[in-house]
Design a protein around this motif. Structure first.
Motif, PDB file in Angstrom:
ATOM      1  N   ALA A 195      -7.343  -2.425  -4.671  1.00 31.35           N
ATOM      2  CA  ALA A 195      -6.697  -1.864  -5.863  1.00 31.35           C
ATOM      3  C   ALA A 195      -5.193  -1.807  -5.642  1.00 31.35           C
ATOM      4  CB  ALA A 195      -7.259  -0.475  -6.160  1.00 31.35           C
ATOM      5  N   THR A 216      -8.045   3.650   1.208  1.00 34.93           N
ATOM      6  CA  THR A 216      -8.077   2.292   0.662  1.00 34.93           C
ATOM      7  C   THR A 216      -9.384   2.133  -0.092  1.00 34.93           C
ATOM      8  OG1 THR A 216      -9.188   1.345   2.579  1.00 34.93           O
ATOM      9  CG2 THR A 216      -6.778   1.413   2.636  1.00 34.93           C
ATOM     10  N   PHE A 217      -9.467   1.068  -0.872  1.00 35.81           N
ATOM     11  CA  PHE A 217     -10.632   0.867  -1.716  1.00 35.81           C
ATOM     12  C   PHE A 217     -11.464  -0.310  -1.234  1.00 35.81           C
ATOM     13  CE2 PHE A 217      -7.722   3.229  -4.263  1.00 35.81           C
ATOM     14  CZ  PHE A 217      -8.524   4.075  -5.028  1.00 35.81           C
ATOM     15  N   ALA A 248      -5.647   3.689  -8.715  1.00 38.42           N
ATOM     16  CA  ALA A 248      -4.892   3.641  -7.461  1.00 38.42           C
ATOM     17  C   ALA A 248      -3.637   4.506  -7.565  1.00 38.42           C
ATOM     18  CB  ALA A 248      -4.526   2.204  -7.126  1.00 38.42           C
ATOM     19  N   GLU A 275      -2.961  -3.099   1.554  1.00 39.34           N
ATOM     20  CA  GLU A 275      -3.536  -1.849   1.067  1.00 39.34           C
ATOM     21  C   GLU A 275      -3.558  -0.795   2.186  1.00 39.34           C
ATOM     22  OE1 GLU A 275      -7.477  -1.814  -0.468  1.00 39.34           O
ATOM     23  OE2 GLU A 275      -6.933  -0.509  -2.115  1.00 39.34           O
ATOM     24  N   ARG A 286      -0.705  -5.441  -8.396  1.00 34.99           N
ATOM     25  CA  ARG A 286      -0.633  -6.877  -8.137  1.00 34.99           C
ATOM     26  C   ARG A 286       0.700  -7.497  -8.511  1.00 34.99           C
ATOM     27  NH1 ARG A 286      -5.340  -9.391  -7.321  1.00 34.99           N
ATOM     28  NH2 ARG A 286      -4.548 -11.289  -8.295  1.00 34.99           N
ATOM     29  N   ASN A 336     -13.011  -2.459  -3.270  1.00 33.00           N
ATOM     30  CA  ASN A 336     -12.429  -3.563  -4.018  1.00 33.00           C
ATOM     31  C   ASN A 336     -10.939  -3.279  -4.079  1.00 33.00           C
ATOM     32  OD1 ASN A 336     -15.124  -4.230  -4.711  1.00 33.00           O
ATOM     33  ND2 ASN A 336     -15.012  -2.634  -6.287  1.00 33.00           N
ATOM     34  N   ASP A 386      -0.444  -0.877 -13.897  1.00 34.84           N
ATOM     35  CA  ASP A 386      -1.220  -1.878 -13.168  1.00 34.84           C
ATOM     36  C   ASP A 386      -2.588  -1.371 -12.729  1.00 34.84           C
ATOM     37  OD1 ASP A 386       0.771  -3.626 -13.496  1.00 34.84           O
ATOM     38  OD2 ASP A 386       1.332  -3.840 -11.388  1.00 34.84           O
ATOM     39  N   GLN A 387      -2.689  -0.123 -12.274  1.00 35.58           N
ATOM     40  CA  GLN A 387      -3.917   0.374 -11.645  1.00 35.58           C
ATOM     41  C   GLN A 387      -3.902   1.883 -11.739  1.00 35.58           C
ATOM     42  OE1 GLN A 387      -6.535  -0.500  -9.818  1.00 35.58           O
ATOM     43  NE2 GLN A 387      -6.333  -2.705  -9.637  1.00 35.58           N
TER      44      GLN A 387
END
Lengths: 265, 355
Positions: A99, A94-95, B214, A172, A102, A97, B210-211
Motif C-alpha cells: 500500500a 507494512t501491508f 495507508a 514499504e 504509487r 498487499n 493515493d491510499q
C-alpha cells in the motif's frame, strides 16, 4: 490498569494482548487470544490461512476494534484508539498487499512515513521558508539514513509505483521505519518474493532489530524464515492460539503439527 | 539540447529541495516573469490586459480547486458558491465598513473557508459521487441563502456596487493597474500552493488521494486533513471571488452560478489534476476558449450559418466544444495540458538525440 511508571522499562512487555476476540457476523475470527511481546524481540505469528493472524494485527494497528479484551502498548490501552493515534504512539506497519503511495517518489513515501514526527501546520506549509523548510531538511536527513540502510539511494527520486515488486516491499519497510517506531508490525514481508529477495529482506529485518532495538511482530508463511529469525513464535488456528514458545518448542508441539499437517484417522 | 543537466552538483538538501535546482529553470522563470511584468503591460492593448486579469482570477480559483480535487482527491461541485461567499463578504465589508483591500481580500477568504468547513464536516464523511452530490447541494443552498438574505445581497436579484481597490492611496482604475493588482494575487497563490504541496500538509493530502488506508496507518488524521483541504480550497475560492468582485466593480450572485463551478472543474481536469502549472494552463485555456470561439465565429461564422441565428449558434457552440474537450482530455490525456507540456519539455531535453 497497571501502573504506567512500571512495565516496559522494568522488563515488562512492549505489547500485550489480553483475551482479545473479534467476530465478523457469525465468524469468530479471533477467539480470546492472549500473548505478550517483550521489548526488542522478533515475534512471529504463524498459522494456516484464515487463522486470524491479519485480523489480530489489524486490531493492534487500530483498523478493527476488539469485541472483547484489551490491547496494551507500553502499558497503555490502545484498543479503542484510531489508527492515526496508534501511529503517533510509535507503532508502524507494512501491508500484505503493498500500500505505497504509487505516484510519489521513494523519498516522498519515506517523508510521509515520518509524518507523525513532523510538526508543520497549514500556515507553516504555505509559507515554507523558515520553520517548515528547516524541519524538512532535518527530517530529510533521517530519511536519507534509512534510504542508505535499505540501499535505495539510486531510487530515491523514482516513483514508488514504477519499482519492481521486491523493491516496493523494501520501500514499504522503509516507510514504516521512517517514523522511528518502537513496535514494527510486518504483515507477510516476504510474500511473493524469490529466494534472493527473501534473503535480503531477512537481513534487513535482523539489522533493524540489531541496530535500533525495534520490537518486531511479523506474520510469515515461510517456515524456514520464521524458524530462523524469530525469538518466539505464536501459532494461531481457527482464531485460537494453540501454541507459543521458541521455534524449537513450537516445531515439536503436537497441536501445531496437527494444525499444519492434519492427523491420520 | 538547449542546456545540459549534468555538472550541477547539489551538496545540500536545501539545494536539492529548491523549486528550480537547475539554472535553466531559474532563467526560464525569470524570463516568463519579465514578459508578464514588463513586456506585456507595456505593449498589450487594454482589451487583452482585461483578459489577463480574468485569467489571474481564474488561476487563484483553479489552484484552490486543484488542491482539493487534484491533490486530495475530493470532488467539489460547489466551488463557485464559495467564491460568492468571499465576494459578498468583501462587498459588504467594503461598502458598509469601508475596509481596504488588504483586509477585505483575506476576510472574504476566511469567511469562505469557514463556510467550507461547515459544509465539509458533514460532507467529507462520504466519498466520491456522494460527496459530489453533497457539494452540489451546498452550491444551491449557498446560492439561495445569499440571494434571499437582503442583509447579504441587498435584496433578491440585486447587486452591490463595489469601488475599485486603493493601493498606496491610488485607486486601481486603469486596466494596467488592475492587471498588476490581480497578477500579484495570482503569483502569491501559485507560490503558496507550490510550497504547500512540497511540505508536510500537502504530502498528507496526496497520501489521502493515493491510499487513504495507508495514510491513516502512517498517522494522518484523514478526516481532519480532508477538512484542511476543503478549508484551503474554499479560502482560495473566496479570494478569487473577492478579486472578481473588484474586477467587475459589482457583486452579483449571477457571476457565481453552478456553470462557473463546472468551468473550474474543467480548468483543473483539462489543465492537469494535481499540478500547479496545470491549474495555470487550465485557467488560461478555459478563459480564452469562449473568446477564441467568439472571434472565430465573428470572422468565419457567416460562411456556415445564417447571420440571424449566428449569435445563438456561437453560444451553443461554446458549450458543445466545452463538453467535447473535457471528454477528449479524459480519454486521450487524463493528465491534461500539463502532461503535454512535460512531454514537449522532455523531448527537447535531449533533442536532437533520441536518448
Amino acid at each position: 490498569m497497571p501502573d504506567s511508571t512500571l512495565g516496559e522499562a522494568d522488563g515488562g512487555p512492549t505489547l500485550s494482548v489480553e483475551g482479545v476476540s473479534k467476530n465478523f457476523g457469525g465468524v469468530r475470527a479471533v477467539a480470546s487470544v492472549s500473548t505478550a511481546v517483550t521489548k526488542g524481540e522478533i515475534f512471529a505469528i504463524i498459522g494456516p490461512n484464515g487463522a486470524g493472524k491479519t485480523t489480530l494485527l489489524n486490531m493492534v494497528s487500530g483498523f478493527y476494534k476488539p469485541d472483547e479484551g484489551a490491547i496494551l502498548f507500553r502499558d497503555r490501552d490502545i484498543g479503542r484508539l484510531k489508527p492515526n493515534e496508534i501511529a503517533e504512539l510509535g507503532i508502524a506497519r507494512t501491508f500484505q498487499n503493498i500500500a505505497l503511495f504509487r505516484g510519489l517518489t521513494v523519498l516522498d513515501n519515506l517523508m510521509l512515513g515520518r509524518h507523525v514526527r513532523l510538526k508543520s501546520g497549514v500556515f507553516a506549509s504555505l509559507l515554507y521558508w523558515g520553520p517548515a523548510q528547516r524541519e524538512e531538511i532535518l527530517h530529510r536527513r533521517r530519511c536519507e539514513e534509512i534510504i542508505d540502510f535499505l540501499k535505495l539511494s539510486d531510487l530515491r527520486k523514482t516513483p514508488a509505483g514504477a519499482l519492481a515488486y521486491g523493491l516496493q516491499k523494501r520501500v514499504e519497510l522503509g516507510r514504516a521505519l521512517a517514523s522511528d517506531p518502537t513496535l514494527l508490525l510486518l504483515d507477510e514481508p516476504m510474500a511473493g518474493m524469490n529466494q534472493e529477495e527473501k534473503e535480503d529482506m531477512v537481513r534487513y529485518v535482523l539489522d533493524v532489530s540489531a541496530e535500533w532495538g525495534t520490537t518486531i511482530v511479523l506474520i510469515e508463511h515461510d517456515m524456514g524464515v520464521v524458524m530462523d529469525i524469530s525469538d518466539r513464535v505464536a501459532v494461531l488456528d481457527m482464531g485460537e492460539k494453540i501454541a507459543e514458545g521458541t521455534p524449537d518448542q513450537v516445531r515439536a508441539d503436537p497441536k501445531v503439527i496437527q494444525a499444519y499437517l492434519g492427523t491420520a484417522h | 539540447m538547449f542546456h545540459r543537466e549534468s555538472g550541477y552538483y547539489k551538496t545540500t538538501y536545501k539545494g536539492d529541495m529548491a523549486f528550480y535546482p537547475l539554472p535553466v529553470g531559474r532563467w526560464s522563470v525569470a524570463l516568463v516573469g519579465f514578459i508578464f511584468l514588463v513586456v506585456i503591460p507595456l505593449f498589450l492593448d487594454p482589451y487583452y490586459l482585461s483578459i489577463l486579469c480574468l485569467i489571474s482570477i481564474a488561476v487563484v480559483g483553479a489552484l484552490g480547486l486543484n488542491i482539493l480535487l487534484g491533490y486530495t482527491g475530493q470532488i467539489s461541485i460547489g466551488h463557485a458558491a464559495f467564491m460568492s461567499v468571499g465576494a459578498y463578504t468583501a462587498a459588504n465589508l467594503i461598502t458598509k465598513l469601508d475596509w481596504p483591500f488588504w483586509l477585505a481580500v483575506p476576510s472574504g477568504g476566511i469567511m469562505a473557508a469557514a463556510v467550507g468547513v461547515l459544509v465539509g464536516i458533514p460532507s467529507l464523511r462520504i466519498k466520491g459521487l456522494y460527496l459530489a452530490i453533497a457539494t452540489l447541494a451546498a452550491q444551491f443552498i449557498i446560492e439561495w441563502v445569499i440571494n434571499h438574505t437582503p442583509a447579504i445581497s441587498g435584496g433578491v436579484q440585486a447587486s452591490i456596487e463595489v469601488p475599485r481597490p486603493v493601493v498606496f492611496g491610488e485607486a486601481m482604475n486603469t486596466e494596467i493597474e488592475l492587471y498588476y493588482f490581480l497578477m500579484a494575487f495570482a503569483v502569491i497563490a501559485i507560490v503558496a500552493t507550490m510550497n504547500l504541496v512540497r511540505s508536510r500538509v500537502g504530502r498528507a493530502f496526496i497520501a489521502i488521494r493515493d491510499q487513504d488506508i495507508a495514510a491513516e496507518i502512517i498517522g494522518i488524521n484523514v478526516f481532519r486533513y480532508k477538512l484542511y483541504a476543503f478549508a484551503i480550497s474554499s479560502f482560495y475560492a473566496g479570494v478569487a471571488g473577492v478579486l472578481y468582485t473588484y474586477y467587475l466593480s459589482i457583486a452579483n450572485y449571477e457571476q457565481f452560478l453552478i456553470v462557473v463551478s463546472i468551468d473550474y472543474l474543467a480548468m483543473v481536469i483539462i489543465g492537469g489534476l494535481g499540478s500547479v502549472l496545470g491549474s495555470v494552463f487550465g485557467a488560461i485555456f478555459i478563459t480564452l476558449l469562449p473568446i477564441v470561439i467568439r472571434i472565430f465565429m465573428d470572422s468565419f461564422g457567416a460562411f456556415f450559418f445564417d447571420p440571424v441565428i449566428l449569435a445563438q449558434v456561437t453560444a451553443q457552440f461554446r458549450l458543445i466544444l466545452f463538453g467535447a474537450l473535457i471528454m477528449f482530455f479524459l480519454v486521450v490525456e487524463p493528465e491534461g495540458l500539463n502532461r503535454l507540456w512535460l512531454n514537449i519539455r522532455n523531448y527537447f531535453r535531449i533533442w536532437p538525440f533520441s536518448y
